[in-house]
Design an enzyme around this catalytic site. Structure first.
Site, mmCIF file in Angstrom:
data_model
loop_
_atom_site.group_PDB
_atom_site.id
_atom_site.type_symbol
_atom_site.label_atom_id
_atom_site.label_comp_id
_atom_site.label_asym_id
_atom_site.label_seq_id
_atom_site.Cartn_x
_atom_site.Cartn_y
_atom_site.Cartn_z
ATOM 1 N N GLY A 237 0.896 -1.113 -0.031
ATOM 2 C CA GLY A 237 0.173 0.042 0.208
ATOM 3 C C GLY A 237 0.824 1.260 0.002
ATOM 4 N N ARG A 238 1.197 1.635 1.281
ATOM 5 C CA ARG A 238 2.103 2.747 1.287
ATOM 6 C C ARG A 238 2.926 2.729 2.611
ATOM 7 N NH1 ARG A 238 0.969 4.068 -3.090
ATOM 8 N NH2 ARG A 238 0.108 5.718 -3.881
ATOM 9 N N GLU A 267 11.291 7.034 -0.082
ATOM 10 C CA GLU A 267 11.478 6.269 -1.710
ATOM 11 C C GLU A 267 12.256 7.357 -2.685
ATOM 12 O OE1 GLU A 267 7.678 3.072 -1.643
ATOM 13 O OE2 GLU A 267 7.737 4.905 -2.880
ATOM 14 N N HIS A 289 8.917 -0.828 -4.977
ATOM 15 C CA HIS A 289 7.592 -0.292 -5.222
ATOM 16 C C HIS A 289 7.437 -0.603 -6.549
ATOM 17 C CE1 HIS A 289 4.849 3.299 -4.093
ATOM 18 N NE2 HIS A 289 4.588 2.609 -4.797
ATOM 19 N N TRP A 292 3.166 -2.721 -8.633
ATOM 20 C CA TRP A 292 2.005 -2.131 -9.567
ATOM 21 C C TRP A 292 2.368 -2.180 -11.046
ATOM 22 C CZ3 TRP A 292 3.729 2.094 -12.675
ATOM 23 C CH2 TRP A 292 4.729 2.713 -12.309
#
Length: 322
Positions: A237-238, A267, A289, A292
């Site tokens: 998510g975050r 990041e 990351h 996605w």
């Protein structure tokens, strides 16, 4: 006197891999793109911008106030926490984001992390690299537990497209799916379980909620202690949803069995980040990351990004956040 063409400025084009093309917009315009834009470069690069594309470059009120020409901020991601939405609302600057592009990519990444951690694939890989198997006299060896996925319970925090996508794959693999209510909230939906109860019940906890003031450090020491010692935590998510120092402490103490992390409080992260500083832990799986970012998801993102801009110029509202 003819009106000048709108200037479209992409501040961080390198957030989309070079092998994924960005098509030409269907209206006359000037296009300028930069691979990366540091905070010190933002002001200069927005001088003549009418439309701004940003994935992670921060666009706060101080910056936007200096560039009244900007009419649209097209965020090339789902999260919009890098944009001052209140200021944009006040100044009638349109903001749109990308929705529904990674509904396959993120859930598959989550499932991959679950398999890797529950079957301790990385830990066994490290054992072979360190010669453990070679020193053993058996054709196989069991230095880490191997847990079946089928029959386990996954608690999903966040029931949007990504949370639902994870639920679909989890059910197909034989997992029992529960969704968690918000922290401290009473349950009034079928299939939802109180937050603390879900943490206690789950074999896997997967985070898919936005990062807000109320969800910052959603998972900290107290929550990790509620989880089973055999459970794993997945965060795609975050970064701010999880207290990173508390997570490392829980892994070292055996309070949980493993963690898969794709997002970080800062990041790119560096070795001052507790997760990177402890990357050698055999039950910690880190990715930069990229959950996605399957090729199909990236291409879909680019198409939606271009559509958002073209629809705005045509006077239509698509994927508008503001």
């Amino acid at each position: 006197m003819p009106q000048s063409l709108p200037n479209v400025v992409f501040l961080d084009r390198a957030t989309i891999p070079a092998h994924v093309p960005v098509r030409t917009l269907n209206f006359p315009h000037h296009w300028v793109e930069y691979d990366y834009t540091s905070p010190l470069q933002v002001e200069e690069r927005l001088q003549d911008a009418d439309i701004v594309i940003s994935n992670k470059v921060v666009l706060n009120a101080d910056i936007l106030n200096k560039h009244p020409k900007i009419k649209l901020i097209a965020v090339s991601a789902t999260g919009t926490n890098n944009v001052d939405l209140d200021y944009c609302r006040q100044q009638q600057i349109a903001v749109c984001n990308i929705q529904g592009y990674a509904t396959q990519s993120v859930p598959e990444h989550v499932i991959a992390m679950i398999f890797a951690l529950k079957r301790n694939l990385f830990a066994y890989h490290q054992d072979i690299a360190q010669g453990v198997w070679q020193r053993d006299k058996q054709f196989c060896f069991f230095t880490h537990p191997i847990t079946d996925i089928a029959g386990s319970t996954i608690a999903i925090v966040g029931s949007g497209n990504l949370g639902q996508g994870v639920a679909t794959l989890a059910r197909a693999l034989g997992m029992q799916v529960i969704f968690t209510a918000r922290k401290g909230e009473l349950v009034n939906k079928q299939g939802y379980v109180p937050f603390a109860q879900a943490l206690q019940q789950a074999d896997i906890v997967s985070l898919h909620c936005p990062l807000t003031e109320s969800t910052t450090n959603l998972i900290g020491s107290a929550e990790l202690q509620l989880m089973k010692s055999t459970a794993v935590l997945i965060n795609t998510g975050r970064g701010g949803l999880v207290n990173e120092s508390d997570l490392i402490e829980a892994l070292k103490l055996g309070e949980i069995a493993g963690a898969g992390v794709d997002v970080f409080t800062q990041e790119p992260a560096d070795n001052s980040n507790p997760l990177l500083a402890n990357i050698s832990l055999p039950n910690l799986l880190l990715t930069p990351h990229v959950a996605w970012g399957s090729d199909s998801a990236l291409q879909r993102l680019v198409e939606i990004l271009c559509d958002n801009i073209e629809q705005f110029v045509a006077g239509k509202s698509v994927n508008r956040v503001v």
